[in-house]
Design a protein around this motif. Structure first.
Motif: not given
Length: 826
Positions: A714, A717, A721-726, A728-729, A731-732
């Protein structure tokens, strides 16, 4: 500095200067109701008058229906199913019907409010319950002008026999007697001994079961105790399948609906795994559910197969009580194979040995178990705790009495037609009667609690009764800290009822209360300030915060289950609201972060004011003041032993000045400080997003088991961000949890600073005078004692050896009991 402040204001979208709202609708309203204690009606008195000295008198027509005799038969079979209808104008109430009984006994009482006395006659009608219709048997008519008054402390009016007459007033129609009925009719008030059990008018449209649930009741929550289980090791385990080697073994511990699991043993696949893990559970007396320890084999991922278990009753001598800070010895237990929980429970209760007990070679498990009675089991929010007593010790005598009169409410929101009030303090819960079809209810019920610690909070909430059709609606909640109440002073105020929703703050009405705290022992109350807020074990061996949240949820479930099993159950949503389980202080909230930042800035406002004053002194804006400061400064430099006496004298002056500005009302939610009145709807919607009550187990696993191997990933990164939604969720959610911890720490720091400020502002009307009295003595002592001696004594006190130290510090105990702005934060 100005750029930093401006940057923070942009982040939090509000100014650091306090915002004054003219004519706020959320302030308290002082009232002067005609209570007997205020108008001097209870000075001489009897027991009844002293018990209800805070009750606003309300007149009621009381009708006691006792029994009847020699009633005529009304059916072709010669049977009679009688019941009584009490009718006053458009209002009526009925007794239960008794089948095939010519001499029925009812012993029921009915009351009609003075506001419902809309007729000049009271009718008591005896009817026969038929399949198609209710047949008339006879009646008694009373003229309202002839009904006597009976006001406490007078005894209840004695019932007497009355002859029944027909609809035309004839006593013996067609030469047949209609029988007699025993009644008592009088005008009384709510302090009547039988008032709480009376059937009130206006509830006749409800069924008998629902009608019973509208009565005023008192409940007591169960006695809760922490059960500590330490899973050490197991020996000589056998796999579920003898043809394959033993897989990794785990231990599952269950008591009731509380289930915890260990991690796989250190020696995976070994017949002698070692876990060395400790778990805590909540149990209540009397102990109903046994402790079930099951050893499971992790056959494949997501599949655990039980191979053996042991069931242990949670009672002595199986589980000892540990009321001290000491280690309990461990014990070895025999594990039984292929036994269901029901069979094992029957084996424990009946004492019959299982057939596998006769085997000389069995699996064993080593456990260390104890009932930790030195802790106080928290079932409510620690900010608004109402009981601090440990589970082990017996109650000492109370230091005071708290009387609360629930007078009424006004301006209730649209849709609130059946309100009732629930009050909780300590283990005692009180539920008022439900008043139907009104937005301005008048309960006038008085309740009393024993106070063992003034640093506690009573919670009073209003609900709308749905009669079992749906969840009871929450109207609002009021909290009152006992330490903020002056002794023997009557507080009669309208408290605003507010509900915080994702769309904003809503005012649901106003609750009218009368509150009075009476001290029974001043020495015990003052000595209590030097004791720790919670039992000592909470400070010397604290329970981790995530585990405490889990235990508090389980304790709430246990209290809700026990109160729900009462004859007139207290609903689960009511218990959850009263115990503040919907309080999301552990989750990140932008509104709370803004409020905590605002509290921190207010702490430094005093320092800023002093800095501006010194700046004016340096610039000679007021020459006389500047000259006086120079004289005092030179005097202190020449006589440094006067520095501390002068500091204490300044505190005395500040305390005396604040006496005339001391708060005259109980603390209430500050909508400006808590940032709820001006909060953006998106902020509140984010605050209500997160874990729901059924997912408390997931929250515990989140704290304990979830690891973040992508922290460095992270950090490197890209942005965006270029990461998938799961990912990102994930990390949120991690960011929310971390900011929730930071938010809690900032709030705690603000509370510590506020306690020092509020000490001299008379928010605790008992502690502030004691501190000022000590400040009067300290200047004399410090002036007469050489400064070197004072410095030497202070240093030696802080460097004293451990065997001269107590488990808790007297000054810290005193400081932790000071009030803070947490009482005005929703």
């Amino acid at each position: 500095m100005e750029s930093i402040q401006g940057w923070l204001e942009k982040i939090f979208y509000f100014s650091t200067e306090p915002t004054q709202l003219p004519g706020s609708a959320y302030s308290l309203v002082e009232t002067k109701p005609p209570l007997p204690v205020k108008v001097g009606q209870c000075g001489a008195a009897t027991k009844m008058a002293s018990i209800y000295d805070m009750v606003e008198p309300m007149s009621y027509l009381c009708v006691s229906v006792v029994k009847a005799r020699d009633l005529p038969t009304m059916d072709i079979t010669g049977a009679l199913d009688p019941y009584v209808e009490v009718k006053l104008g458009n209002f009526k109430s009925v007794t239960r019907h008794l089948e095939k009984n010519a001499n029925p006994v009812w012993r029921q009482m009915f009351t009609f409010s003075a506001a419902h006395l809309q007729s000049n006659q009271l009718e008591v009608i005896v009817r026969h319950k038929d399949v198609l219709r209710a047949d008339f048997v006879g009646r008694v008519v009373f003229d309202m002008s002839d009904i006597p008054s009976c006001i406490p402390p007078d005894s209840q009016l004695a019932p007497q026999w009355y002859h029944l007459s027909d609809a035309h007033g004839e006593r013996f129609p067609h030469g047949n007697s209609l029988g007699e009925i025993m009644l008592a009719v009088w005008l009384g008030t709510q302090p009547e001994e039988t008032f709480l059990e009376a059937w009130h008018s206006g509830t006749h449209s409800l069924s008998r079961e629902r009608l019973m649930n509208t009565r005023s009741k008192v409940y007591y929550s169960p006695k809760l105790i922490y059960l500590k289980v330490f899973i050490i090791t197991a020996q000589d385990l056998f796999g579920a399948d003898k043809d394959r080697p033993l897989a990794a073994a785990i231990a599952k511990i269950q008591i009731g609906n509380q289930i915890r699991r260990t991690r796989p043993g250190q020696l995976q696949g070994s017949a002698n795994p070692a876990w060395n893990e400790e778990f805590m559970f909540v149990v209540s007396e009397p102990f109903e559910d046994p402790l079930v320890v099951t050893v499971e084999e992790k056959v494949v991922a997501g599949r655990d197969e039980p191979i053996s278990r042991v069931i242990i009753p949670v009672a002595s001598p199986y589980v000892p009580r540990n009321g001290l800070v000491k280690s309990v010895p461990s014990k070895w237990f025999t594990l039984l194979r292929r036994m269901t929980v029901d069979e094992a429970a029957a084996d424990v209760t009946t004492g019959i040995k299982h057939r596998e007990h006769s085997k000389t070679f069995t699996s064993k498990i080593q456990l260390r178990m104890s009932l930790e009675t030195a802790y106080h089991v928290l079932d409510e929010s620690t900010c608004y705790i109402s009981d601090l007593h440990p589970a082990a010790k017996l109650r000492k005598s109370a230091i005071g009495i708290l009387k609360v009169e629930i007078l009424g409410a006004r301006d209730l929101a649209v849709g609130v037609e059946n309100p009732y009030v629930v009050a909780k303090y300590g283990r005692k819960w009180v539920r008022t009667r439900t008043l139907l079809n009104t937005t301005a209810p008048q309960w006038n019920e008085q309740h009393t609690w024993d106070v063992f610690d003034v640093s506690t909070v009573i919670t009073i909430a209003v609900f709308n009764d749905s009669h079992g059709v749906a969840n009871d609606q929450r109207i609002g909640k009021v909290r009152i800290r006992v330490a903020t109440l002056e002794t023997d002073r009557m507080y009669t105020q309208y408290y605003p009822l507010m509900v915080l929703t994702p769309s904003g703050l809503k005012k649901m009405g106003q609750l009218h209360l009368a509150v009075r705290f009476t001290c029974k022992s001043w020495p015990k109350m003052l000595a209590m300030y030097g004791k720790p807020l919670l039992p000592e074990l909470h400070h010397t061996n604290p329970i981790p915060a995530p585990q405490m949240d889990y235990l508090r949820f389980k304790a709430m479930e246990m209290v809700a289950s026990r109160l729900g099993r009462a004859q007139h159950p207290l609903r689960r949503e009511v218990v959850e609201s009263m115990l503040d389980f919907d309080n999301r202080t552990y989750m990140f909230s932008l509104r709370r972060s803004k409020a905590n930042f605002y509290r921190i800035t207010l702490l430094f406002s005093g320092g800023v004011a002093v800095a501006k004053w010194l700046d004016g002194i340096c610039k000679w804006k007021n020459p006389p003041t500047t000259i006086l400061v120079h004289v005092v400064f030179l005097k202190l430099v020449c006589c440094p032993e006067l520095i501390l006496p002068v500091v204490f004298l300044c505190m005395i002056i500040i305390g005396a000045w604040n006496y005339f500005r001391r708060p005259r009302r109980a603390p209430n939610i500050d909508t400006v400080l808590s940032c709820v009145e001006l909060a953006h709807p998106n902020e509140l919607d984010e605050e209500f997003d997160g874990l729901q009550p059924p997912h408390i187990d997931a929250m515990l696993r989140w704290y304990n088991d979830v690891s973040y191997p992508d922290e460095l990933d992270e950090e490197f990164d890209t942005f965006p961000t270029s990461k998938p939604d799961d990912i990102v969720r994930l990390r949120y959610e991690r960011l929310r949890s971390l900011f929730g911890m930071v938010q809690t720490v900032v709030g705690d720091l603000a509370a510590q600073g506020e306690r020092a400020q509020l000490l001299l502002r008379w928010h605790d009307p008992r502690l502030t005078p004691v501190f000022i009295a000590l400040s009067l003595v300290m200047p004399v002592v410090l002036y007469l004692t050489p400064f070197r001696v004072v410095a030497m004594v202070m240093v030696l006190y802080f460097l004293r050896p451990p065997w001269f130290r107590g488990r808790t510090n007297l000054l810290l105990n005193l400081y932790s009991r000071l009030p803070s702005s947490d009482d005005v934060m929703p």
